[in-house]
Design an enzyme around this catalytic site. Structure first.
Site, short mmCIF file in Angstrom:
data_model
loop_
_atom_site.label_atom_id
_atom_site.label_comp_id
_atom_site.label_asym_id
_atom_site.label_seq_id
_atom_site.Cartn_x
_atom_site.Cartn_y
_atom_site.Cartn_z
N ASP A 25 43.94 36.19 45.82
CA ASP A 25 43.52 36.75 44.55
C ASP A 25 42.43 35.88 43.90
OD1 ASP A 25 43.93 38.87 42.72
OD2 ASP A 25 45.10 37.56 41.42
N HIS A 26 41.48 36.51 43.28
CA HIS A 26 40.41 35.85 42.51
C HIS A 26 39.62 34.82 43.31
CE1 HIS A 26 41.14 37.72 38.64
NE2 HIS A 26 42.43 37.57 38.86
N HIS A 121 44.67 37.43 31.32
CA HIS A 121 45.49 36.55 32.15
C HIS A 121 46.23 35.54 31.29
CE1 HIS A 121 42.25 37.74 35.07
NE2 HIS A 121 43.33 37.97 35.79
N HIS A 149 44.92 43.61 36.22
CA HIS A 149 45.20 42.18 36.18
C HIS A 149 45.68 41.83 34.78
CE1 HIS A 149 43.34 40.54 40.00
NE2 HIS A 149 43.13 41.85 40.07
N SER A 152 51.29 40.28 32.99
CA SER A 152 52.34 39.48 32.33
C SER A 152 52.17 39.52 30.82
CB SER A 152 52.28 38.03 32.81
OG SER A 152 52.59 37.93 34.17
#
Length: 175
Positions: A25-26, A121, A149, A152
Site C-alpha cells: 500500500d502507498h 488517514h 482509504h 479507521s
C-alpha cells in the site's frame, strides 16, 4: 523487517482456501513498488497523489506498463487523502475530481482507484464528513473498483453508506 513480514503474510495466505493477495500500500516510487514485488507481494498501490497530475500519470503509467504483463493489479490514488491530525484544514483541498479521474484512468490503465471523498488517514481531529454525492457521481462514471482509504475512525454508518454508494475496498489501519 519487511522481508520477514511478507513471509509471514504468505504463510497466513496458504492456510486458507480463500483467494488472497499480499498488497503493498502507498508505494511512493517505482523503486519501492518494484522491491515489494521482488520480495513476494502480488498486488500494489502506486501513490503519486502528492505530485502534480501529470507526474502522477507518468509514474503510474510506468508502474502499470511494468507490472500488468506480470498479472499484478495496480491501484492508484487521485485526489489526496490527507491525515486525520490536519483534517479540518486539508479535507476539501484533495477531493477527487470526476473529469480528472476519467482522464487519469484512461491514461494509466490502473485496475482500481483510491478516491478522496472526505476521509483521512489516522486519528481524526474533527468529525469525518464524507461527500456521498461526489462518491455516487464517481461510481456512476467510473467502471473500475473504487477504494476508500482512511476508513479507521470514519464510523460504521459512514463505511456502510460508502460501500452502498460504490466503494468496493475499504482500507483500515488505526482501528
Amino acid at each position: 523487517d519487511i522481508n520477514h513480514f511478507v513471509n509471514m503474510l504468505r504463510s497466513y495466505a496458504t492456510q486458507t482456501s480463500l483467494p488472497c493477495s499480499i498488497h503493498w500500500d502507498h508505494g511512493r516510487s517505482f523503486e519501492i513498488v518494484s522491491h515489494a514485488i521482488d520480495i513476494g507481494y502480488n498486488s500494489l498501490m502506486i501513490d503519486g497523489s502528492a505530485y502534480s497530475f501529470e507526474e502522477n500519470i507518468r509514474m503510474t503509467r510506468e508502474v502499470v506498463d511494468k507490472f500488468h504483463p506480470m498479472c499484478i493489479p495496480v491501484e492508484a490514488e487521485l485526489g489526496h487523502v490527507g491525515f486525520g491530525f490536519e483534517y479540518e484544514e486539508t479535507r476539501d483541498s484533495g477531493l477527487t475530481k470526476k473529469e480528472e479521474a476519467l482522464s487519469y484512468i484512461a491514461e494509466t490503465g490502473i485496475d482500481c482507484l483510491a478516491v478522496a471523498v472526505g476521509t483521512s488517514h489516522g486519528v481524526y481531529k474533527g468529525t469525518p464528513h464524507l461527500e456521498f454525492d461526489l462518491l455516487a457521481d464517481l461510481h456512476r462514471s467510473i467502471e473500475i473498483p473504487l477504494v476508500l482509504h482512511g476508513g479507521s475512525g470514519t464510523g460504521d454508518d459512514n463505511l456502510k453508506r460508502a460501500v452502498e454508494t460504490g466503494i468496493q475496498k475499504v482500507n483500515l489501519f488505526t482501528d
